[in-house]
Design an enzyme around this catalytic site. Structure first.
Site, PDB file in Angstrom:
ATOM      1  N   LYS A  38      -7.135  40.490 -11.285  1.00 56.32           N
ATOM      2  CA  LYS A  38      -8.216  40.758 -10.348  1.00 56.32           C
ATOM      3  C   LYS A  38      -8.207  39.721  -9.224  1.00 56.32           C
ATOM      4  CE  LYS A  38     -13.300  41.327 -10.516  1.00 56.32           C
ATOM      5  NZ  LYS A  38     -14.456  41.304 -11.458  1.00 56.32           N
TER       6      LYS A  38
ATOM      7  N   SER B 268     -17.138  45.228 -11.338  1.00 56.90           N
ATOM      8  CA  SER B 268     -16.421  44.807 -10.146  1.00 56.90           C
ATOM      9  C   SER B 268     -14.914  44.786 -10.316  1.00 56.90           C
ATOM     10  CB  SER B 268     -16.894  43.408  -9.737  1.00 56.90           C
ATOM     11  OG  SER B 268     -16.661  42.469 -10.778  1.00 56.90           O
TER      12      SER B 268
ATOM     13  N   SER C 184     -18.723  44.165 -15.629  1.00 54.78           N
ATOM     14  CA  SER C 184     -17.613  44.361 -14.693  1.00 54.78           C
ATOM     15  C   SER C 184     -16.254  44.601 -15.315  1.00 54.78           C
ATOM     16  CB  SER C 184     -17.517  43.155 -13.749  1.00 54.78           C
ATOM     17  OG  SER C 184     -18.646  43.091 -12.912  1.00 54.78           O
TER      18      SER C 184
END
Length: 440
Positions: A88, A157, A181
């Site tokens: 990420k 996210s 997330s």
């Protein structure tokens, strides 16, 4: 646009060219393939498949192929040789930019890898690229679409990480969870998502959001891959995966305070899983959360808001006008209205609630609960509700979501399992048993 992803509802790839990380390690060990060959094919898949999905933010084929060749030349085979990992874009990488999902930091090159990246590399894994994150791992969406239907959110996210695994672009992807997330996007994209016990995985080099909750998580298509990564990130004393017989397990349904928000399809999945566990011999008990959920939302909001507003002090000072309205006028403002007394009260309540929940888990091995209210909602302007994830993240317990079914529209539904703090090994083993259940 409708897209057929490579990950099926039971988390096993329908694309036989896409190996799990565990399969790749075994294939390299048997000299059936090389790290370079696996890497080259993965890069081809990204070029072929990621145009509509946009799971990746940064890919450097020259760097990645050079790292793969170096892995093949090592005198001794590393334990993760053949494992390709996507990270990420709020996780620092020295070889690739890390922009935190914000134009403020576009193209920034960190000086060093985050601890989780370095640990995976030390074990022989190859960095495949950086995946899209929402702005500062908050609510403002990035560019990623859901591989099952590009008109639906992939969640957030860790949107790019979930989509990359679902679309067969990476066998393992790392994300972060501060509320929901990892679990929520994994559920929406039909892959396995794992949020460890808070503090188990070192977060050095990961952009803070709310330090009291921030946790590095892992997405994959097989529970075995989570164990493989977990042993590399922690140490080799962790047990290999051994799924227990269902008859040895005690479980409960935990609706949490948000049960009424779950769709009919989601509620049915929870009930069907419970019945399947009972048919397989597991013991179902009633779950008393021991008062742990009392005032939990209030405490979570006070702590997360207060910390997040101070985490982004630099951006408030230098680039407030470049923050999205939802962050600048929502989360930031909310955090700045909470006083230190509110923050302390929230922390005290959470500390007490964690002890209360530990006691509640004396009676069960794990609880079954929704991973999200339902399947991924339509639209790319939001990332969905994290209400079903917030209790477990705030209370520092491990959680995992399993893609067990699709809803009436064909979108994945994720079931969440949670357990007591530091019972991750037990939870992962139980998850493997649940994946084998017949839910019909």
């Amino acid at each position: 646009m409708q897209v057929t992803p490579t990950a099926s509802a039971n988390s096993l790839s329908e694309d036989h060219d896409v190996m799990t990380a565990t399969e790749a390690v075994a294939a390299v060990a048997r000299a059936e393939t090389t790290v370079e060959a696996l890497t080259a094919r993965a890069l081809e898949r990204i070029a072929e498949r990621d145009g509509d999905i946009q799971a990746f933010k940064h890919v450097d084929p020259d760097y990645t192929l050079a790292a793969a060749r170096a892995a093949d030349l090592r005198a001794e085979r590393s334990p993760l040789a053949g494992v390709l990992v996507a990270y990420k874009d709020n996780i620092d990488t020295a070889a690739l930019p890390t922009g935190y999902g914000s134009p403020i930091h576009e193209g920034v090159q960190p000086a060093r890898d985050a601890a989780c990246v370095a640990l995976m590399s030390l074990a022989g894994a190859t960095t495949l690229g950086k995946t899209v994150t929402t702005e500062f791992a908050h609510r403002h969406p990035g560019a990623t679409a859901n591989p099952w239907h590009t008109g639906h959110t992939p969640g957030g996210s860790s949107s790019g990480s979930a989509a990359a695994v679902a679309n067969g672009l990476a066998p393992i992807a790392f994300g972060t969870q501060t509320t929901g997330s990892v679990i929520r996007p994994a559920a929406y994209c039909g892959v396995i998502g794992y949020k460890p016990t808070f503090g188990d995985i070192n977060v050095t080099g990961v952009l803070p959001n709310t330090p009291s909750f921030d946790t590095v998580g892992i997405m994959a298509r097989a529970v075995d891959d989570l164990v493989l990564a977990r042993r590399a990130l922690m140490d080799a004393s962790l047990p290999a995966l051994a799924a227990p017989e269902a008859k040895t397990l005690k479980f409960a349904i935990c609706p949490t305070p948000f049960w009424d928000e779950a769709s009919a399809d989601m509620q049915q999945l929870v009930e069907d899983t419970a019945r399947a566990l009972e048919r397989a011999g597991a013991t179902r008990v009633d779950f008393d959360e021991n008062g742990a959920f009392v005032d939990l939302v209030k405490a979570n909001v006070a702590v997360s808001g207060y910390e997040f507003a101070r985490t982004l002090a630099y951006e408030r000072l230098h680039a407030m006008d470049r923050l999205s309205p939802i962050l600048r006028d929502g989360r930031m403002t909310d955090g700045l209205t909470h006083t230190h007394a509110d923050y302390v009260a929230g922390q005290r309540r959470l500390a007490a609630a964690r002890v209360q929940l530990d006691g509640a888990f004396d009676a069960v091995d794990f609880v079954v609960t929704p991973a999200a209210p339902g399947a991924a909602p339509a639209g790319l302007g939001h990332t969905g509700s994290a209400n079903f994830n917030m209790p477990w993240t705030s209370l520092h317990t491990p959680a995992i979501t399993l893609p067990l079914r699709r809803d009436s529209a064909g979108l994945p539904l994720g079931l969440q399992l949670a357990s007591r703090r530091y019972a991750d090994d037990t939870l992962l083993a139980a998850a493997r048993t649940v994946l084998d259940l017949d839910l019909t």
